[in-house]
Scaffold this motif. Structure first.
Motif, PDB file in Angstrom:
ATOM      1  N   GLU A  86       0.831  -1.206   0.000  1.00 39.82           N
ATOM      2  CA  GLU A  86       0.000   0.000   0.000  1.00 39.82           C
ATOM      3  C   GLU A  86       0.864   1.253   0.000  1.00 39.82           C
ATOM      4  OE1 GLU A  86      -2.738  -0.146   3.278  1.00 39.82           O
ATOM      5  OE2 GLU A  86      -3.685  -1.975   2.534  1.00 39.82           O
ATOM      6  N   ARG A  87       1.924   1.263   0.834  1.00 36.77           N
ATOM      7  CA  ARG A  87       2.816   2.433   0.863  1.00 36.77           C
ATOM      8  C   ARG A  87       3.518   2.622  -0.475  1.00 36.77           C
ATOM      9  NH1 ARG A  87       6.082   2.266   6.453  1.00 36.77           N
ATOM     10  NH2 ARG A  87       7.437   1.129   5.061  1.00 36.77           N
ATOM     11  N   LYS A  88       3.916   1.500  -1.087  1.00 34.05           N
ATOM     12  CA  LYS A  88       4.565   1.582  -2.394  1.00 34.05           C
ATOM     13  C   LYS A  88       3.592   2.162  -3.425  1.00 34.05           C
ATOM     14  CE  LYS A  88       4.632  -1.630  -5.224  1.00 34.05           C
ATOM     15  NZ  LYS A  88       4.549  -2.542  -6.285  1.00 34.05           N
ATOM     16  N   ASP A  89       2.366   1.661  -3.395  1.00 35.83           N
ATOM     17  CA  ASP A  89       1.362   2.172  -4.338  1.00 35.83           C
ATOM     18  C   ASP A  89       1.093   3.657  -4.101  1.00 35.83           C
ATOM     19  OD1 ASP A  89       1.176  -0.299  -5.511  1.00 35.83           O
ATOM     20  OD2 ASP A  89      -0.619  -0.909  -4.387  1.00 35.83           O
ATOM     21  N   GLU A  90       1.080   4.066  -2.829  1.00 39.86           N
ATOM     22  CA  GLU A  90       0.881   5.486  -2.522  1.00 39.86           C
ATOM     23  C   GLU A  90       2.039   6.314  -3.069  1.00 39.86           C
ATOM     24  OE1 GLU A  90       0.408   5.681   1.702  1.00 39.86           O
ATOM     25  OE2 GLU A  90      -1.618   4.847   1.653  1.00 39.86           O
ATOM     26  N   ARG A  91       3.262   5.816  -2.915  1.00 39.58           N
ATOM     27  CA  ARG A  91       4.425   6.543  -3.429  1.00 39.58           C
ATOM     28  C   ARG A  91       4.385   6.618  -4.951  1.00 39.58           C
ATOM     29  NH1 ARG A  91       9.356   4.198   0.259  1.00 39.58           N
ATOM     30  NH2 ARG A  91       8.753   5.257   2.189  1.00 39.58           N
ATOM     31  N   VAL A  92       3.983   5.493  -5.564  1.00 42.53           N
ATOM     32  CA  VAL A  92       3.934   5.473  -7.031  1.00 42.53           C
ATOM     33  C   VAL A  92       2.906   6.489  -7.518  1.00 42.53           C
ATOM     34  CG1 VAL A  92       3.250   4.076  -9.021  1.00 42.53           C
ATOM     35  CG2 VAL A  92       4.784   3.121  -7.307  1.00 42.53           C
ATOM     36  N   THR A  93       1.745   6.534  -6.900  1.00 41.49           N
ATOM     37  CA  THR A  93       0.735   7.508  -7.328  1.00 41.49           C
ATOM     38  C   THR A  93       1.195   8.931  -7.042  1.00 41.49           C
ATOM     39  OG1 THR A  93      -0.448   7.248  -5.226  1.00 41.49           O
ATOM     40  CG2 THR A  93      -1.215   5.933  -7.098  1.00 41.49           C
ATOM     41  N   ALA A  94       1.936   9.112  -5.943  1.00 43.84           N
ATOM     42  CA  ALA A  94       2.455  10.452  -5.635  1.00 43.84           C
ATOM     43  C   ALA A  94       3.525  10.838  -6.651  1.00 43.84           C
ATOM     44  CB  ALA A  94       3.017  10.492  -4.227  1.00 43.84           C
ATOM     45  N   ILE A  95       4.377   9.889  -7.024  1.00 42.75           N
ATOM     46  CA  ILE A  95       5.446  10.161  -7.989  1.00 42.75           C
ATOM     47  C   ILE A  95       4.836  10.448  -9.360  1.00 42.75           C
ATOM     48  CG2 ILE A  95       7.374   9.089  -9.217  1.00 42.75           C
ATOM     49  CD1 ILE A  95       8.157   7.756  -6.608  1.00 42.75           C
ATOM     50  N   ASP A  96       3.719   9.812  -9.671  1.00 38.88           N
ATOM     51  CA  ASP A  96       3.041  10.070 -10.951  1.00 38.88           C
ATOM     52  C   ASP A  96       2.653  11.544 -11.089  1.00 38.88           C
ATOM     53  OD1 ASP A  96       3.164   7.704 -12.250  1.00 38.88           O
ATOM     54  OD2 ASP A  96       1.146   7.019 -11.682  1.00 38.88           O
ATOM     55  N   ASP A  97       2.331  12.172  -9.983  1.00 38.70           N
ATOM     56  CA  ASP A  97       1.884  13.567 -10.013  1.00 38.70           C
ATOM     57  C   ASP A  97       3.053  14.557  -9.961  1.00 38.70           C
ATOM     58  OD1 ASP A  97      -0.718  12.668 -10.106  1.00 38.70           O
ATOM     59  OD2 ASP A  97      -0.987  12.752  -7.925  1.00 38.70           O
ATOM     60  N   PHE A  98       4.291  14.090  -9.754  1.00 39.21           N
ATOM     61  CA  PHE A  98       5.445  14.996  -9.655  1.00 39.21           C
ATOM     62  C   PHE A  98       5.757  15.624 -11.011  1.00 39.21           C
ATOM     63  CE2 PHE A  98       7.876  13.057  -5.778  1.00 39.21           C
ATOM     64  CZ  PHE A  98       6.857  13.470  -4.951  1.00 39.21           C
ATOM     65  N   THR A  99       6.306  16.801 -10.930  1.00 43.87           N
ATOM     66  CA  THR A  99       6.830  17.439 -12.133  1.00 43.87           C
ATOM     67  C   THR A  99       8.245  16.935 -12.352  1.00 43.87           C
ATOM     68  OG1 THR A  99       7.731  19.301 -10.913  1.00 43.87           O
ATOM     69  CG2 THR A  99       5.448  19.519 -11.701  1.00 43.87           C
ATOM     70  N   ASP A 100       8.863  17.340 -13.427  1.00 45.37           N
ATOM     71  CA  ASP A 100      10.231  16.898 -13.719  1.00 45.37           C
ATOM     72  C   ASP A 100      11.191  17.342 -12.635  1.00 45.37           C
ATOM     73  OD1 ASP A 100       9.408  15.657 -15.998  1.00 45.37           O
ATOM     74  OD2 ASP A 100       9.912  17.333 -17.326  1.00 45.37           O
ATOM     75  N   ASP A 101      11.084  18.577 -12.171  1.00 46.90           N
ATOM     76  CA  ASP A 101      11.976  19.065 -11.118  1.00 46.90           C
ATOM     77  C   ASP A 101      11.763  18.312  -9.814  1.00 46.90           C
ATOM     78  OD1 ASP A 101      13.124  20.939 -12.786  1.00 46.90           O
ATOM     79  OD2 ASP A 101      11.681  22.525 -12.236  1.00 46.90           O
ATOM     80  N   GLU A 102      10.539  18.054  -9.491  1.00 51.77           N
ATOM     81  CA  GLU A 102      10.260  17.313  -8.259  1.00 51.77           C
ATOM     82  C   GLU A 102      10.790  15.886  -8.356  1.00 51.77           C
ATOM     83  OE1 GLU A 102       6.165  19.455  -6.713  1.00 51.77           O
ATOM     84  OE2 GLU A 102       6.022  17.893  -8.233  1.00 51.77           O
ATOM     85  N   LEU A 103      10.677  15.268  -9.529  1.00 51.01           N
ATOM     86  CA  LEU A 103      11.247  13.922  -9.716  1.00 51.01           C
ATOM     87  C   LEU A 103      12.754  13.942  -9.560  1.00 51.01           C
ATOM     88  CD1 LEU A 103       9.176  12.557 -12.738  1.00 51.01           C
ATOM     89  CD2 LEU A 103       9.175  11.684 -10.398  1.00 51.01           C
TER      90      LEU A 103
END
Length: 119
Positions: A86-103
């Motif tokens: 669940e935490r991994k899935d939450e991180r993946v969904t959060a990373i999906d919303d990141f911009t290039d700089d945030e990534l």
């Protein structure tokens, strides 16, 4: 001499009958002794098997307790795995919303606080 012809067969028959009366009971006594010995050996073996069975029953109880504790540990590990997924899935969904700089900052562990504190 004619009168004594029947004495020899009579003595032989009496000898055979007497021998049979001594041999047959002696054989029965031997057979009874053998059976008693076999019964004693079987009783000893039965006691040994009962003791072995008790020991195996104790081991089965211990193994059942171990299996129960392992089942509890497996369930706890399964729950932990689910939480991690669940935490991994939450991180993946959060990373999906990141911009290039945030990534870039996320994966490089780049922090602006660390660079501003330098003198």
């Amino acid at each position: 001499m004619k009168h004594y012809k029947w004495i020899l067969p009579l003595v032989a028959i009496i000898g055979i009958v007497v021998a049979l009366f001594f041999i047959i009971p002696a054989e029965d006594d031997v057979i009874d002794q053998i059976q008693k010995i076999e019964i004693q050996e079987l009783k000893r073996e039965n006691k040994t098997l009962i003791q072995t069975n008790d020991l195996l029953d104790d081991k089965v109880e211990i193994l059942e307790l171990m299996a129960d504790s392992l089942t509890v540990l497996i369930n706890a590990d399964s729950q932990e795995i689910e939480k991690l997924k669940e935490r991994k899935d939450e991180r993946v969904t959060a990373i999906d919303d990141f911009t290039d700089d945030e990534l870039y900052q996320y994966f490089s562990r780049f922090s602006t606080k660390g660079t501003t504190d330098r003198k």
